[in-house]
Design a protein around this motif. Structure first.
Motif, PDB file in Angstrom:
ATOM      1  N   LYS A 138       0.838  -1.208   0.000  1.00 17.31           N
ATOM      2  CA  LYS A 138       0.000   0.000   0.000  1.00 17.31           C
ATOM      3  C   LYS A 138       0.865   1.247   0.000  1.00 17.31           C
ATOM      4  O   LYS A 138       1.708   1.438   0.887  1.00 17.31           O
ATOM      5  CB  LYS A 138      -0.926   0.003   1.215  1.00 17.31           C
ATOM      6  CG  LYS A 138      -2.026   1.036   1.103  1.00 17.31           C
ATOM      7  CD  LYS A 138      -3.072   0.866   2.183  1.00 17.31           C
ATOM      8  CE  LYS A 138      -4.268   1.773   1.895  1.00 17.31           C
ATOM      9  NZ  LYS A 138      -5.265   1.702   2.948  1.00 17.31           N
ATOM     10  N   LEU A 139       0.636   2.084  -0.986  1.00 15.20           N
ATOM     11  CA  LEU A 139       1.424   3.295  -1.165  1.00 15.20           C
ATOM     12  C   LEU A 139       0.705   4.526  -0.602  1.00 15.20           C
ATOM     13  O   LEU A 139       1.343   5.424  -0.050  1.00 15.20           O
ATOM     14  CB  LEU A 139       1.684   3.490  -2.669  1.00 15.20           C
ATOM     15  CG  LEU A 139       2.517   4.666  -3.148  1.00 15.20           C
ATOM     16  CD1 LEU A 139       3.927   4.598  -2.573  1.00 15.20           C
ATOM     17  CD2 LEU A 139       2.581   4.667  -4.673  1.00 15.20           C
ATOM     18  N   ALA A 140      -0.595   4.554  -0.758  1.00 17.67           N
ATOM     19  CA  ALA A 140      -1.357   5.726  -0.300  1.00 17.67           C
ATOM     20  C   ALA A 140      -2.687   5.286   0.303  1.00 17.67           C
ATOM     21  O   ALA A 140      -3.312   4.345  -0.180  1.00 17.67           O
ATOM     22  CB  ALA A 140      -1.615   6.679  -1.464  1.00 17.67           C
ATOM     23  N   SER A 141      -3.081   5.969   1.356  1.00 18.80           N
ATOM     24  CA  SER A 141      -4.376   5.728   1.985  1.00 18.80           C
ATOM     25  C   SER A 141      -5.311   6.884   1.640  1.00 18.80           C
ATOM     26  O   SER A 141      -4.873   8.033   1.560  1.00 18.80           O
ATOM     27  CB  SER A 141      -4.220   5.640   3.506  1.00 18.80           C
ATOM     28  OG  SER A 141      -3.305   4.619   3.845  1.00 18.80           O
ATOM     29  N   MET A 152     -14.216  16.541   3.340  1.00 16.51           N
ATOM     30  CA  MET A 152     -13.146  16.668   4.341  1.00 16.51           C
ATOM     31  C   MET A 152     -12.224  15.462   4.230  1.00 16.51           C
ATOM     32  O   MET A 152     -12.537  14.499   3.564  1.00 16.51           O
ATOM     33  CB  MET A 152     -13.717  16.674   5.753  1.00 16.51           C
ATOM     34  CG  MET A 152     -14.148  18.025   6.278  1.00 16.51           C
ATOM     35  SD  MET A 152     -14.543  17.900   8.038  1.00 16.51           S
ATOM     36  CE  MET A 152     -12.905  17.841   8.773  1.00 16.51           C
ATOM     37  N   HIS A 153     -11.119  15.522   4.977  1.00 15.97           N
ATOM     38  CA  HIS A 153     -10.110  14.457   4.943  1.00 15.97           C
ATOM     39  C   HIS A 153      -9.621  14.292   3.499  1.00 15.97           C
ATOM     40  O   HIS A 153      -9.840  15.156   2.669  1.00 15.97           O
ATOM     41  CB  HIS A 153     -10.636  13.165   5.564  1.00 15.97           C
ATOM     42  CG  HIS A 153     -10.994  13.342   7.017  1.00 15.97           C
ATOM     43  ND1 HIS A 153     -10.047  13.530   7.993  1.00 15.97           N
ATOM     44  CD2 HIS A 153     -12.197  13.416   7.638  1.00 15.97           C
ATOM     45  CE1 HIS A 153     -10.651  13.681   9.166  1.00 15.97           C
ATOM     46  NE2 HIS A 153     -11.960  13.629   8.977  1.00 15.97           N
ATOM     47  N   GLY A 154      -8.928  13.212   3.192  1.00 18.96           N
ATOM     48  CA  GLY A 154      -8.359  13.126   1.851  1.00 18.96           C
ATOM     49  C   GLY A 154      -7.410  11.952   1.715  1.00 18.96           C
ATOM     50  O   GLY A 154      -7.802  10.814   1.914  1.00 18.96           O
ATOM     51  N   PHE A 155      -6.145  12.258   1.420  1.00 17.45           N
ATOM     52  CA  PHE A 155      -5.212  11.164   1.149  1.00 17.45           C
ATOM     53  C   PHE A 155      -3.894  11.394   1.873  1.00 17.45           C
ATOM     54  O   PHE A 155      -3.568  12.510   2.281  1.00 17.45           O
ATOM     55  CB  PHE A 155      -4.948  11.050  -0.360  1.00 17.45           C
ATOM     56  CG  PHE A 155      -4.205  12.220  -0.939  1.00 17.45           C
ATOM     57  CD1 PHE A 155      -2.812  12.276  -0.925  1.00 17.45           C
ATOM     58  CD2 PHE A 155      -4.888  13.287  -1.499  1.00 17.45           C
ATOM     59  CE1 PHE A 155      -2.130  13.358  -1.453  1.00 17.45           C
ATOM     60  CE2 PHE A 155      -4.216  14.384  -2.021  1.00 17.45           C
ATOM     61  CZ  PHE A 155      -2.825  14.414  -1.997  1.00 17.45           C
ATOM     62  N   ALA A 156      -3.155  10.306   2.005  1.00 20.10           N
ATOM     63  CA  ALA A 156      -1.794  10.369   2.542  1.00 20.10           C
ATOM     64  C   ALA A 156      -0.942   9.417   1.719  1.00 20.10           C
ATOM     65  O   ALA A 156      -1.209   8.211   1.697  1.00 20.10           O
ATOM     66  CB  ALA A 156      -1.791   9.964   4.010  1.00 20.10           C
ATOM     67  N   ILE A 157       0.043   9.949   1.024  1.00 24.42           N
ATOM     68  CA  ILE A 157       0.903   9.112   0.192  1.00 24.42           C
ATOM     69  C   ILE A 157       2.316   9.121   0.781  1.00 24.42           C
ATOM     70  O   ILE A 157       2.867  10.187   1.079  1.00 24.42           O
ATOM     71  CB  ILE A 157       0.878   9.558  -1.297  1.00 24.42           C
ATOM     72  CG1 ILE A 157       1.741   8.630  -2.157  1.00 24.42           C
ATOM     73  CG2 ILE A 157       1.292  11.011  -1.470  1.00 24.42           C
ATOM     74  CD1 ILE A 157       1.489   8.783  -3.646  1.00 24.42           C
ATOM     75  N   ASN A 158       2.853   7.918   0.964  1.00 23.92           N
ATOM     76  CA  ASN A 158       4.192   7.801   1.536  1.00 23.92           C
ATOM     77  C   ASN A 158       5.221   8.116   0.453  1.00 23.92           C
ATOM     78  O   ASN A 158       5.218   7.484  -0.595  1.00 23.92           O
ATOM     79  CB  ASN A 158       4.413   6.383   2.072  1.00 23.92           C
ATOM     80  CG  ASN A 158       3.352   6.004   3.080  1.00 23.92           C
ATOM     81  OD1 ASN A 158       2.967   6.812   3.912  1.00 23.92           O
ATOM     82  ND2 ASN A 158       2.854   4.779   2.996  1.00 23.92           N
ATOM     83  N   VAL A 159       6.062   9.071   0.729  1.00 21.81           N
ATOM     84  CA  VAL A 159       7.038   9.514  -0.284  1.00 21.81           C
ATOM     85  C   VAL A 159       8.428   8.971   0.030  1.00 21.81           C
ATOM     86  O   VAL A 159       9.041   8.286  -0.780  1.00 21.81           O
ATOM     87  CB  VAL A 159       7.062  11.049  -0.388  1.00 21.81           C
ATOM     88  CG1 VAL A 159       8.101  11.503  -1.419  1.00 21.81           C
ATOM     89  CG2 VAL A 159       5.683  11.575  -0.768  1.00 21.81           C
TER      90      VAL A 159
END
Lengths: 211, 45
Positions: A138-141, A152-159
């Motif tokens: 999983k790369l992004a939630s 509201m809220h959104g995404f989180a991508i691990n860089v």
């Protein structure tokens, strides 16, 4: 036609509570007609978050976690936010966009997948699983919600790799056996936060906005 | 002794509050799609 999108990039680490307050204020301002659609792009100070649930087993041993825990107003199981992870909060009025929360989520996924491709990472969806994946990693939630059809809220991508170790202490999103990955680990060449910001900004603007 | 107790309480309080969930803030969402879940996670209040 999609309305313009004001992108606000925050260049300092933002606490989760400040990030939540920014979103709450933007939702209120959009509902009051004071501002237009807004996208916050930022990095959070290290924190675990979890939805309002009776079952909080995805936090595992919550008393020995290396970072604070925050129970937020979204649903869902535990996740982590912190340095090396790019977080985006699209605060959009979905009323003129068809009041479709599923579509909103899929558009965010589209933008993330396109940005990953721009950065040389082949990412995609997994059947029945929200988020962006590289094979089974999983790369992004992504987690979204609406209040009076303002998102509201959104995404989180691990860089960068810095974002990964804290996930080892939890069961991310309550998904057993899922490992988290980051752009830096999946790309053939180095990807820093600056490149990730540029790619994400361009694709989110293209997908969610018109200016 | 009193000061020792106050000092201990002050020293322990941040650790306690840092590891236990805070009360939820903000108004609940009307609808949401939860992270990591399928579309079935849509909730409507």
């Amino acid at each position: 036609m999609k309305p313009p999108l004001d992108i606000q990039r925050i260049d300092r680490p933002v606490s989760y509570t400040d990030g939540l307050a920014m979103q709450e204020n933007a939702v209120a301002a959009i509902l009051a007609g004071e501002i237009g659609d807004t996208l916050f792009l930022l990095e959070h100070e290290p924190i675990y978050t979890i939805g309002r649930l009776r079952d909080q087993s995805s936090l595992r041993a919550s008393t020995t976690l290396p970072h604070p825990v925050f129970e937020t107003n979204r649903g869902g199981q535990a996740t982590y936010h912190g340095p090396g992870q790019l977080v985006g909060y699209p605060i959009l009025d979905l009323n003129p966009r068809g009041r479709d929360l599923h579509l909103h989520l899929r558009l965010i996924e589209d933008a993330l997948i396109a940005a990953c491709a721009d950065l040389g990472v082949s990412a995609g969806r997994r059947e029945g699983m929200t988020g962006v994946w590289v094979e089974n990693r999983k790369l992004a939630s992504i987690g979204v919600g609406v209040r009076k059809w303002v998102s509201m809220h959104g995404f989180a991508i691990n860089v960068t790799r810095e974002s990964l170790p804290p996930f080892l202490a939890i069961t991310p999103c309550g998904l057993d056996g899922v490992s988290m990955t980051c752009l830096e680990a999946e790309a053939a060449e180095p990807i820093g936060m600056a490149r990730a910001y540029v790619a994400l900004e361009a694709r989110l603007l293209q997908t969610l906005g018109c200016s | 002794m009193y000061f020792a107790r106050v000092f201990l309480a002050c020293a322990l309080l941040p650790a306690y509050s840092a590891t236990f969930p805070q009360p939820p803030t903000g108004m609940p969402l009307d609808k949401e799609l939860s992270p990591g879940r399928s579309d079935e996670a849509l909730t409507v209040r």
